[in-house]
Design an enzyme around this catalytic site. Structure first.
Site, PDB file in Angstrom:
ATOM      1  N   LYS A 129       0.829  -1.207   0.000  1.00 55.67           N
ATOM      2  CA  LYS A 129       0.000   0.000   0.000  1.00 55.67           C
ATOM      3  C   LYS A 129       0.859   1.252   0.000  1.00 55.67           C
ATOM      4  O   LYS A 129       0.439   2.300  -0.443  1.00 55.67           O
ATOM      5  CB  LYS A 129      -0.912  -0.045   1.220  1.00 55.67           C
ATOM      6  CG  LYS A 129      -1.696  -1.340   1.111  1.00 55.67           C
ATOM      7  CD  LYS A 129      -2.665  -1.612   2.216  1.00 55.67           C
ATOM      8  CE  LYS A 129      -3.337  -2.953   1.854  1.00 55.67           C
ATOM      9  NZ  LYS A 129      -4.048  -3.567   2.902  1.00 55.67           N
ATOM     10  N   ARG A 130       2.074   1.081   0.478  1.00 54.48           N
ATOM     11  CA  ARG A 130       3.030   2.185   0.479  1.00 54.48           C
ATOM     12  C   ARG A 130       3.186   2.736  -0.944  1.00 54.48           C
ATOM     13  O   ARG A 130       3.262   3.926  -1.171  1.00 54.48           O
ATOM     14  CB  ARG A 130       4.379   1.662   1.020  1.00 54.48           C
ATOM     15  CG  ARG A 130       5.526   2.664   1.066  1.00 54.48           C
ATOM     16  CD  ARG A 130       5.279   3.719   2.107  1.00 54.48           C
ATOM     17  NE  ARG A 130       4.792   4.957   1.496  1.00 54.48           N
ATOM     18  CZ  ARG A 130       5.552   5.745   0.757  1.00 54.48           C
ATOM     19  NH1 ARG A 130       6.803   5.475   0.514  1.00 54.48           N
ATOM     20  NH2 ARG A 130       5.040   6.843   0.250  1.00 54.48           N
TER      21      ARG A 130
END
Length: 493
Positions: free
Chosen positions: A256-257
């Site tokens: 998700k980074r």
RNA sequence: GCCCCCAUCGUCUAGCGGCCCAGGACGUGGCCCUCUCAAGGCCAAAACACGAGUUCGAAACUCGUUGGGGGCACCA
């Protein structure tokens, strides 16, 4: 005809639906539809602490947007309700008791503090972190007494110390692990909630799931899961572990980074973002279906229905796959071009509205064929065709000057073109283009020079849909007004 | 550290012992078409990780090496 498959997508509402989850859901859906079976949606929300507000709603909405409607699950119910694990607490507790009674599990009274300390010591000694079996050695009577006395405890699976366990993964074949490398995993927490290992296995059995198609992150616990089924005396489902998605670079798991970075370039791993960026369900489905799979030697553009027809677990590859966003663009463009103009118009409209442009659908329907083959996302339509919906356009002065021409000559060209246009009540008249080409020749200009000036004047852009089609839609009055404005801009230069 | 999984063009893949000096798609480069931008058409560069075996024959089978990924929670 194959046996109808009962499959499930079982997300945890701890985040929004991303492409990895979407692909897992897709494959489950495809198998169910193809075999005439059922696709269930089950929410794994036993860890109340990790719930993210809005995640459940996002999951349901994203799945529906993709066209993956479930047959049993939240908002729908079904013969195995409830489909929220948080409403099935007692079922799991009863099954944990049964496992204890069968001698395959035991209560463990060790405190978290002791376990942390144990783990730290093991790591220092470079030993694998594993429960040391202290409570496993309690006599049944002793354990039962402490349990009845209300002492806090968890329930652990009693992993055999000897031997090995094998289970079959559809994509990889038999996988064998030495039991000594396995831990006495916790099945039930102190607070009485079940952990995934117990809850999912119990539900899969009770819901008569035939194929467990899930992320390969679960592969290491496959032996445990197989053993839980066997300890209950249940038949195992077919296990199929999907490859994980890697970052575009191929280095490391898609996280998700990465999301924030990608969003800047108009991409995202989240389904709801993709929707807002102007991707279509057809494009996204096609894209994710082929990440880690191939369903036909000669074809790679598929509708959801075509995927249902061709899907097969043997066409899936076990190797990790790097996400490729330029391929998402490609598939989205292809599916956009396959849409009927009215449908494209219907889908583009919200994007115009978001940009503050009141785009009537019938007008958009006439514009659609002009922009259709130039779009990658629905959002592109706004940039490409926004000028149709603005009262006036303000071209940059430099864009109004023809290539290699002076402002004066450009102004003259605009003037001459205006006179021709003024004589045509209907700008859709094919003769118009013939006359303007003749004008260019008379003026000693290349068609591109003249049309470039007119394009800038009429659309305010240097890149636009085809000039003549555009002018016909804008209408004679507005076109002439814009040409007049352009001419005076040029005269003033 | 331990365990498990994986390995064909930059990327996604076809290939399930001879049809492969390896096919398709995306991307990249070139050409054509062309009022811009696209779309479309044609062409090109681009891969069987390495080493041993097995076999008449290996991209395909076996083992090892290397590389990559995943997992080792009172998360899922």
């Amino acid at each position: 005809m194959p046996q109808p498959a009962r499959v499930r997508f079982a997300p945890s509402p701890t985040g929004f639906l991303h492409i990895g989850g979407a692909r897992t859901a897709l494959y489950n859906f495809l198998l169910a539809r193809q075999t005439g079976g059922q696709f269930l949606l089950r929410i794994e929300d036993t860890d109340q602490k990790r719930l993210v507000p809005g995640a459940l709603e996002n999951l349901l909405a994203s799945l529906r947007w993709l066209g993956l409607q479930w047959d049993e699950g939240p908002e729908l119910g079904g013969p195995n309700a409830p489909y929220l694990q948080s409403q099935r607490k007692e079922i799991y507790r009863a099954h944990a008791d049964e496992l204890i009674a069968r001698g395959s599990a035991y209560p463990c009274f060790c405190t978290p503090a002791r376990l942390t300390e144990l783990r730290t010591r093991q790591q220092q000694r470079k030993e694998p972190p594993r429960y040391d079996g202290l409570c496993r050695r309690l006599t049944p009577a002793e354990a039962e007494a402490r349990r009845l006395a209300g002492e806090p405890h968890v329930v652990r699976f009693k992993m055999p110390h000897e031997g090995a366990t094998s289970a079959v993964d559809v994509l990889r074949g038999e996988i064998t692990v030495q039991n000594k490398d396995l831990d006495d995993s916790i099945l039930l927490k102190t607070d009485g909630w079940a952990l995934y290992h117990l809850a999912a296995m119990v539900d899969d059995h009770l819901m008569e799931i035939t194929h467990v198609i899930r992320s390969s992150e679960w592969l290491p616990s496959l032996p445990l899961h197989a053993m839980i089924h066997r300890a209950f005396g249940w038949d195992e489902p077919l296990w199929c572990h999907l490859s994980v998605f890697l970052k575009p670079s191929g280095k490391g798991k898609m996280s998700k980074r990465e999301g924030a970075e990608l969003m800047k370039e108009g991409h995202s791993v989240f389904v709801h973002d993709l929707r807002e960026l102007g991707y279509t369900p057809e494009g996204v489905v096609n894209w994710i279906a082929l990440m880690g799979a191939s369903f036909d030697e000669r074809q790679d553009v598929f509708s959801l229905q075509e995927l249902v027809e061709r899907f097969s677990l043997d066409h899936l590859t076990p190797a990790p796959a790097a996400v490729n966003f330029s391929k998402a663009d490609h598939f989205n463009g292809v599916h956009l071009r396959r849409l009927a103009p009215e449908e494209l118009a219907r889908r583009m409209r919200p994007f115009f509205e978001k940009a503050g442009l009141a785009a009537e659908e019938d007008l958009l329907g006439r514009i659609a064929p002009l922009v259709q083959e130039r779009m990658v996302t629905l959002e592109d339509g706004v940039e490409m065709a926004g000028f149709f919906f603005r009262e006036q356009v303000i071209p940059a002065g430099s864009d109004l000057v023809g290539k290699g021409m002076t402002p004066q000559a450009s102004a003259d060209a605009v003037h001459a073109a205006s006179e021709i246009l003024a004589r045509h009540p209907d700008l859709a008249d094919p003769a118009l283009e013939v006359e303007l080409r003749a004008l260019a020749e008379r003026l000693g200009l290349k068609p591109g020079q003249l049309f470039g000036i007119l394009r800038a004047a009429v659309t305010g852009q240097t890149v636009s849909p085809p000039l003549f089609g555009s002018m016909a839609i804008i209408g004679r009055a507005k076109v002439l007004a814009r040409l007049a404005a352009a001419e005076s801009t040029l005269r003033a230069m």
